[in-house]
Design a protein around this motif. Structure first.
Motif, mmCIF file in Angstrom:
data_model
loop_
_atom_site.group_PDB
_atom_site.id
_atom_site.type_symbol
_atom_site.label_atom_id
_atom_site.label_comp_id
_atom_site.label_asym_id
_atom_site.label_seq_id
_atom_site.Cartn_x
_atom_site.Cartn_y
_atom_site.Cartn_z
ATOM 1 N N UNK A 29 38.628 55.603 35.259
ATOM 2 C CA UNK A 29 38.655 57.296 35.289
ATOM 3 C C UNK A 29 37.376 57.708 35.263
ATOM 4 N N UNK A 30 36.068 56.791 34.890
ATOM 5 C CA UNK A 30 34.731 57.320 34.588
ATOM 6 C C UNK A 30 34.150 57.111 36.133
ATOM 7 N N UNK A 31 34.993 56.211 36.932
ATOM 8 C CA UNK A 31 34.332 55.884 38.356
ATOM 9 C C UNK A 31 34.002 54.564 38.654
ATOM 10 N N UNK A 32 34.258 53.402 37.720
ATOM 11 C CA UNK A 32 33.688 52.261 38.183
ATOM 12 C C UNK A 32 34.267 51.545 39.385
ATOM 13 N N UNK A 33 33.533 50.930 39.988
ATOM 14 C CA UNK A 33 34.139 50.149 41.197
ATOM 15 C C UNK A 33 34.251 48.598 41.258
ATOM 16 N N UNK A 34 33.923 48.170 40.039
ATOM 17 C CA UNK A 34 33.763 46.499 39.588
ATOM 18 C C UNK A 34 33.844 46.533 38.083
ATOM 19 N N UNK A 35 34.526 45.493 37.723
ATOM 20 C CA UNK A 35 34.823 45.201 36.054
ATOM 21 C C UNK A 35 34.156 43.697 36.046
ATOM 22 N N UNK A 36 33.262 43.579 35.298
ATOM 23 C CA UNK A 36 32.776 42.126 35.075
ATOM 24 C C UNK A 36 33.141 41.936 33.463
ATOM 25 N N UNK A 37 33.856 40.899 33.258
ATOM 26 C CA UNK A 37 34.681 40.329 32.040
ATOM 27 C C UNK A 37 33.922 39.097 31.457
ATOM 28 N N UNK A 38 33.573 38.969 30.392
ATOM 29 C CA UNK A 38 33.144 37.797 29.858
ATOM 30 C C UNK A 38 33.794 37.378 28.609
ATOM 31 N N UNK A 39 33.988 36.029 28.403
ATOM 32 C CA UNK A 39 34.411 35.539 27.088
ATOM 33 C C UNK A 39 33.916 34.285 26.623
ATOM 34 N N UNK A 40 33.925 34.152 25.393
ATOM 35 C CA UNK A 40 33.805 32.689 24.810
ATOM 36 C C UNK A 40 35.225 32.097 24.664
ATOM 37 N N UNK A 41 35.059 30.658 24.974
ATOM 38 C CA UNK A 41 36.387 29.919 24.999
ATOM 39 C C UNK A 41 36.364 28.544 24.955
ATOM 40 N N UNK A 42 37.283 28.073 24.489
ATOM 41 C CA UNK A 42 37.593 26.458 24.210
ATOM 42 C C UNK A 42 37.609 25.865 25.527
ATOM 43 N N UNK A 43 37.003 24.959 25.727
ATOM 44 C CA UNK A 43 36.876 24.228 27.162
ATOM 45 C C UNK A 43 38.092 22.983 27.118
ATOM 46 N N UNK A 44 39.141 23.190 27.702
ATOM 47 C CA UNK A 44 40.002 22.089 27.771
ATOM 48 C C UNK A 44 39.986 20.979 29.144
ATOM 49 N N UNK A 45 39.240 21.684 29.990
ATOM 50 C CA UNK A 45 38.920 20.485 31.087
ATOM 51 C C UNK A 45 38.033 19.435 30.514
ATOM 52 N N UNK A 46 38.276 18.107 30.651
ATOM 53 C CA UNK A 46 37.413 17.217 29.946
ATOM 54 C C UNK A 46 36.114 17.045 30.639
ATOM 55 N N UNK A 47 35.934 17.832 31.773
ATOM 56 C CA UNK A 47 34.557 17.735 32.448
ATOM 57 C C UNK A 47 33.562 18.708 31.901
ATOM 58 N N UNK A 48 34.304 19.717 31.205
ATOM 59 C CA UNK A 48 33.424 20.921 30.900
ATOM 60 C C UNK A 48 32.649 20.367 29.430
ATOM 61 N N UNK A 49 31.436 20.943 29.078
ATOM 62 C CA UNK A 49 30.718 20.663 28.028
ATOM 63 C C UNK A 49 30.380 22.068 27.396
#
Ligand code: 6GU
Length: 287
Positions: A107-127
């Protein structure tokens, strides 16, 4: 029928009008900062900080010590609004309450939302320290009937049965690989699937094994309901997980998720992620 007028269109409009009265520009981008990533707001210029308790109809944060605030201002000449502190389901809010700031920002007028999070890495290739661009999610809480859009639909925001396809903007994701290199993420960034669980406990080994079989790459306690509400009202989303710890699938492993380590891992990546987000915003400004 459970009806909930706590966040009616009229109430959300009131909230947006109050915020508009404090600022002299229209924010083009909204940013939601993940755990330990609040310093993303530090690079904002001409800051106007509005603490959540001051905002009419806004949920009040239950986290001790910091109530959270909206930060208005500019990054790379782009007017924007940043949520420093978000609302989590495990705190006790219903999902529509957790996600209500997304509608306010719309409602304020944004045209893009950027979302960040801290997460656990399940994929074994992720460090630990890796960044994963979210290309899709598994709405696990939705499997159990929890959805921020549950209840009477507000047509002024979007349709009763919204598609979730393409919720995570593919064009920005493609560009983000290049931007990551420039920001000091030399190895680049992963692209994968995020799942949100209710928390507050971390996942068991058996649950991690199940999530892995479901095709989940990172797991956390946020984002999905925010993105659902964004897609419903036609807001494009750019979202990423910072892998703050390894989610192990092995009973022999001594690795265990700890909140302090999640925060430490996020803190150590703040500067790089600040540059990365700034790069994304600069790209959006030019295109
Ligand atoms: Cl391992 N699980 C969940 N659910 N959220 C997290 C996490 C793990 N690490 C950071 N946030």
């Amino acid at each position: 029928l459970e009806t909930n007028n706590e966040y009616s269109y009229e109430k959300l409009t009131q909230t947006a009008e109050y915020l508009k009265s404090l600022i002299s520009f229209t924010p083009q981008i909204g940013i939601i900062c993940g755990s330990g990533l609040g310093s993303l707001a530090d690079s904002i210029q001409q800051k106007i900080e509005v603490p959540y308790p001051q905002i009419p109809n806004f949920p009040q944060s239950t986290v001790k010590g910091h109530s959270g605030c909206l930060v208005f201002g500019y990054i790379a000449t782009v007017p924007l609004v940043c949520m420093k502190g978000r609302f989590h389901y495990y705190e006790g809010y219903p999902l529509e309450k957790c996600a209500m700031p997304v509608r306010v920002m719309k409602l304020l007028g944004i045209e893009l939302l950027i979302v960040t999070n801290a997460a656990g890495g399940l994929n074994p290739n992720y460090k630990v320290g890796d960044v994963m661009l979210i290309k899709d999610h598994v709405n696990l809480m939705g499997f159990a009937g929890c959805n921020p859009l549950r209840g009477p639909n507000e047509e002024r925001f979007g349709p009763r049965f919204p598609s979730m396809n393409g919720a995570y903007d593919p064009r920005l994701r493609a560009e983000a690989q290049k931007i990551a290199q420039g920001a000091g993420l030399a190895k680049g960034v992963h692209e994968g699937v995020y799942a949100c669980l209710g928390g507050p406990c971390y996942e068991t080994i058996a649950e991690n094994r199940l999530l892995r079989q479901l095709g989940v790459d990172t797991v956390g306690m946020s984002t999905v309901h925010e993105v659902i509400v964004a897609k419903h009202c036609g807001l494009p989303v750019f979202a990423f997980s910072l892998v703050t710890n390894e989610s192990v699938c092995d009973y022999e492993s001594k690795v265990e998720p700890k909140h302090d380590e999640v925060i430490d891992a996020a803190k150590s990546m703040e500067a790089v992620l600040q540059k990365f987000v700034q790069g994304i915003i600069e790209f959006v400004a030019k295109n």
